[in-house]
Design a protein around this motif. Structure first.
Motif, PDB file in Angstrom:
ATOM      1  N   ASP A  19       1.691   9.185  -5.991  1.00  0.00           N
ATOM      2  CA  ASP A  19       2.089  10.574  -5.739  1.00  0.00           C
ATOM      3  C   ASP A  19       3.069  11.072  -6.798  1.00  0.00           C
ATOM      4  O   ASP A  19       2.992  12.221  -7.252  1.00  0.00           O
ATOM      5  CB  ASP A  19       2.711  10.694  -4.354  1.00  0.00           C
TER       6      ASP A  19
ATOM      7  N   GLU B  25       0.821  -1.210   0.000  1.00  0.00           N
ATOM      8  CA  GLU B  25       0.000   0.000   0.000  1.00  0.00           C
ATOM      9  C   GLU B  25       0.852   1.256   0.000  1.00  0.00           C
ATOM     10  O   GLU B  25       0.563   2.211  -0.718  1.00  0.00           O
ATOM     11  CB  GLU B  25      -0.946  -0.012   1.195  1.00  0.00           C
ATOM     12  N   GLU B  26       1.907   1.252   0.830  1.00  0.00           N
ATOM     13  CA  GLU B  26       2.776   2.427   0.879  1.00  0.00           C
ATOM     14  C   GLU B  26       3.492   2.628  -0.455  1.00  0.00           C
ATOM     15  O   GLU B  26       3.670   3.746  -0.932  1.00  0.00           O
ATOM     16  CB  GLU B  26       3.786   2.274   2.011  1.00  0.00           C
TER      17      GLU B  26
ATOM     18  N   LYS C  61       1.028   3.992  -3.005  1.00  0.00           N
ATOM     19  CA  LYS C  61       0.732   5.397  -2.732  1.00  0.00           C
ATOM     20  C   LYS C  61       1.883   6.299  -3.185  1.00  0.00           C
ATOM     21  O   LYS C  61       1.657   7.373  -3.752  1.00  0.00           O
ATOM     22  CB  LYS C  61       0.470   5.585  -1.242  1.00  0.00           C
TER      23      LYS C  61
END
Length: 450
Positions: free
Chosen positions: A72, A64-65, A68
């Protein structure tokens, strides 16, 4: 009447087909936005870069990180136009062993997305233009369909009287049809033996119905000894017109084109079209523009339907093609004039003793995708004048008031003499050198005798 009804239904069905096609093609938009496609773009970046990376398991464990952070980066690249290493999130700087390749991949994916989005936007614009054009064809077909819905009634007694009156006057008539619409006599069709005299036929009709009818069409029949003659009610007014012009010095042809066209017994169209530039290319474009307008109006189109189609055709060309245009549509029965102007020079109306100037507020045809105009209406009567001029004429005078003074003093001139005088004055003011094409179209309204 049954034939007219059948034609009306077919035209309305034809209109419905194009209305449906319009709805199918009505899909406007520039493709998806970046936010709507981030998940897909993240997957593309990871597939291109991470699948062959020896350290991919460590990144995937931070699923997930990791997603993300890539999202970004994609968003930032899209907004700024390009992503640099210093823009990378801290966890990417610390954990990605191929950060430079990551940055390049993100920029490449964003560039591909923008290219696809631009292509989608172009496709959407084409679909929108197709949709609008089909809608305009549907409107034209519907207009024609509705025009055939009125019922014609034959006046049998009048038909019999016409045949007898013509025979008494020495004209052999083997068939007569007198058609009423909304209880008003609209037209008379006669089959006459050749060598008939127009004045004799019109005089007989006038004695029977106490109103003036004029011959509008004569055509051959299957029998070579007879002709079909169509008469319609003579409108209250008719027009006289004159036109004069010169081409630009050194040009092979003029970019100005004019038209005076009878639409039916009650309406007449007159126009000047000034193609962009001068010479052969401008002449061809103004001629084609005016020719299309004439063709659409001949089949019964209205300005609300016809002009948006012409505007769209001009705006779709690879080259920028603009046409300054004046169109006047005069109702010969009521005297009402509808005037439409598109980037054209000042028009002058002499109504009674007053001279009115009418300027254009709209852009030339073909300059904008969207069609914007304002129809101006005027009530004309006997001995009123309409003077249409191309910009080469108006620009020859120091100001419009000087031209207005000339037009206010043309007593006892006919339209052709006035058109000749206007062009002669422009040449004198420029020492007989023509820096631009010049055209003057002069219309005079006169009342028909009862």
């Amino acid at each position: 009447n049954q034939t007219r009804f059948d034609i009306s239904q077919k035209m309305l069905q034809f209109s419905n087909v194009f209305e449906e096609m319009k709805n199918i093609y009505f899909e406007y938009g520039a493709g998806g936005k970046i936010e709507e496609n981030l998940d897909l773009l993240v997957d593309i970046v990871r597939k291109r870069l991470c699948n062959d990376c020896a350290n991919r398991h460590n990144c995937i464990n931070l699923n997930e990180e990791n997603r993300k952070s890539i999202a970004d980066m994609l968003r930032l690249s899209y907004e700024r136009g390009k992503l640099f290493i210093l823009d990378a999130p801290p966890n990417m700087c610390a954990g990605c062993s191929n950060l430079t390749v990551m940055i390049n991949t993100v920029n490449q994916v964003v560039a591909e997305f923008k290219q696809k989005r631009e292509k989608d936007a172009q496709n959407s614009r084409v679909k929108l233009l197709l949709s609008q054009s089909m809608g305009e064809v549907a409107d034209l077909a519907k207009l024609l369909g509705v025009s055939f819905q009125s019922i014609l009634v034959s006046d049998i007694e009048l038909e019999k009287n016409i045949v007898e009156a013509l025979l008494y006057a020495g004209v052999t008539c083997i068939e007569a049809r007198a058609y009423k619409q909304n209880n008003t006599l609209e037209s008379i069709i006669l089959v006459l033996k050749r060598n008939w005299k127009e004045e004799v036929v019109c005089a007989c009709i006038k004695r029977l119905i106490t109103m003036s009818f004029s011959i509008t069409k004569v055509s051959a029949t299957d029998n070579p000894n007879f002709e079909s003659v169509v008469l319609c009610k003579t409108p209250r007014y008719e027009i006289l017109y004159g036109v004069a012009g010169t081409k630009k010095g050194g040009s092979e042809s003029s970019g100005d084109t004019y038209s005076v066209l009878s639409l039916d017994s009650n309406f007449v169209l007159f126009s000047i079209c000034d193609g962009m530039g001068s010479g052969h290319e401008a002449s061809m474009m103004s001629s084609k523009t005016l020719g299309l307008i004439e063709d659409f109006f001949k089949v019964g189109g209205s300005s609300d339907v016809v002009l948006p189609i012409i505007n769209r055709l001009l705006s779709l060309g690879e080259k920028e093609i603009f046409s300054a245009l004046d169109i006047g549509i005069l109702d010969l029965e009521s005297g009402e004039l509808d005037l439409l102007k598109f980037g054209s020079a000042t028009t002058f109306l002499k109504i009674g003793e007053n001279m009115q100037k009418v300027d254009s507020a709209a852009m030339p045809l073909g300059m904008l995708d969207e069609f914007v105009t304002k129809r101006m209406s005027f009530m004309l009567k006997n001995d009123d004048w309409v003077i249409l001029l191309s910009d080469g004429v108006v620009d020859s005078f120091r100001d419009v008031s000087e031209l207005e003074a000339l037009l206010n003093n043309f007593a006892n001139l006919n339209p052709q003499s006035l058109a000749n005088l206007i062009i002669k004055q422009t040449l004198q003011k420029n020492k007989f050198v023509a820096p631009d094409d010049r055209t003057a179209l002069v219309i005079r309204i006169i009342k028909n005798l009862p």
